[in-house]
Design a protein around this motif. Structure first.
Motif, mmCIF file in Angstrom:
data_model
loop_
_atom_site.group_PDB
_atom_site.id
_atom_site.type_symbol
_atom_site.label_atom_id
_atom_site.label_comp_id
_atom_site.label_asym_id
_atom_site.label_seq_id
_atom_site.Cartn_x
_atom_site.Cartn_y
_atom_site.Cartn_z
ATOM 1 N N LEU A 154 50.004 65.753 46.025
ATOM 2 C CA LEU A 154 49.015 66.324 45.112
ATOM 3 C C LEU A 154 47.677 65.610 45.214
ATOM 4 N N ALA A 155 47.703 64.283 45.233
ATOM 5 C CA ALA A 155 46.456 63.520 45.343
ATOM 6 C C ALA A 155 45.710 63.901 46.614
ATOM 7 N N GLU A 156 46.426 63.996 47.722
ATOM 8 C CA GLU A 156 45.793 64.380 48.993
ATOM 9 C C GLU A 156 45.229 65.796 48.932
ATOM 10 N N ARG A 157 45.976 66.722 48.334
ATOM 11 C CA ARG A 157 45.513 68.118 48.246
ATOM 12 C C ARG A 157 44.311 68.275 47.323
ATOM 13 N N ILE A 158 44.274 67.504 46.232
ATOM 14 C CA ILE A 158 43.118 67.580 45.331
ATOM 15 C C ILE A 158 41.857 67.167 46.084
ATOM 16 N N VAL A 159 41.947 66.068 46.812
ATOM 17 C CA VAL A 159 40.799 65.590 47.572
ATOM 18 C C VAL A 159 40.434 66.580 48.682
ATOM 19 N N ALA A 160 41.425 67.072 49.410
ATOM 20 C CA ALA A 160 41.169 67.974 50.539
ATOM 21 C C ALA A 160 40.568 69.307 50.106
ATOM 22 N N THR A 161 40.985 69.820 48.952
ATOM 23 C CA THR A 161 40.544 71.150 48.515
ATOM 24 C C THR A 161 39.411 71.122 47.497
ATOM 25 N N GLY A 162 39.218 69.989 46.828
ATOM 26 C CA GLY A 162 38.208 69.912 45.776
ATOM 27 C C GLY A 162 38.589 70.692 44.531
ATOM 28 N N CYS A 163 39.872 70.960 44.361
ATOM 29 C CA CYS A 163 40.338 71.719 43.199
ATOM 30 C C CYS A 163 40.082 70.948 41.914
ATOM 31 N N HIS A 164 39.891 71.701 40.830
ATOM 32 C CA HIS A 164 39.600 71.086 39.535
ATOM 33 C C HIS A 164 40.736 71.245 38.538
ATOM 34 N N GLY A 165 41.874 71.777 38.982
ATOM 35 C CA GLY A 165 42.997 71.957 38.079
ATOM 36 C C GLY A 165 44.316 71.844 38.813
ATOM 37 N N VAL A 166 45.318 71.328 38.094
ATOM 38 C CA VAL A 166 46.672 71.228 38.616
ATOM 39 C C VAL A 166 47.605 71.784 37.556
ATOM 40 N N ILE A 167 48.393 72.760 37.933
ATOM 41 C CA ILE A 167 49.409 73.297 37.032
ATOM 42 C C ILE A 167 50.761 72.947 37.612
ATOM 43 N N ILE A 168 51.583 72.306 36.791
ATOM 44 C CA ILE A 168 52.930 71.942 37.212
ATOM 45 C C ILE A 168 53.903 72.769 36.382
ATOM 46 N N ASP A 169 54.596 73.677 37.057
ATOM 47 C CA ASP A 169 55.558 74.562 36.398
ATOM 48 C C ASP A 169 56.941 73.936 36.468
#
Length: 136
Positions: A33-48
């Motif tokens: 998740l940490a790598e994907r947040i940085v790679a994509t610049g996403c501003h939200g994480v939803i964990i289902d």
């Protein structure tokens, strides 16, 4: 060992946990998740976590850690789909899940993230035209 898939929807990363969370799977999820947040610049994480029948203290702490890491990387975290038995267990274990917002389902989680992002924007009085700037 299974990896938990991380999907990108707009500027949100969606994690749907469909496997039993071993300690190693949980640690890999944090890193992914940490790598994907940085790679994509996403501003939200939803964990289902709808599919999880049991959340132990390690997984509860992992969710809190993910929320903290995400916040440092400029992303809000929302946990969705928590079953009543899981909520009761977390309270009984004394886990407050600091920094984690919760919602009943993915749609409401997306609304929470959108609202959190909107709250970061304020109108700044200036010239004749007001500018919109981000507060961080």
């Amino acid at each position: 060992m299974e990896r938990v898939p991380v999907l990108k929807i707009g500027d949100i990363l969606l994690v749907s946990i469909q496997v039993d969370m071993s300690d190693q799977t949980a640690v890999m999820l944090q890193e992914d998740l940490a790598e994907r947040i940085v790679a994509t610049g996403c501003h939200g994480v939803i964990i289902d976590i709808t599919a999880l029948d049991i959340v132990d203290s390690f997984v509860g702490r992992m969710l809190s850690t993910i929320a903290s890491i995400s916040k440092v990387l400029d992303a809000e975290t929302v946990v969705v789909g928590m079953r009543p038995a899981v909520a009761i267990t977390l309270v009984e274990l004394g886990l407050s899940l600091n920094g984690i917002r919760t919602a009943l389902n993915v749609e409401r989680g997306m609304e929470l993230i959108a609202a959190a992002r909107a709250d970061e924007w304020v109108m700044v009085d200036g010239d004749e035209d007001a500018e919109t700037t981000a507060t961080t």
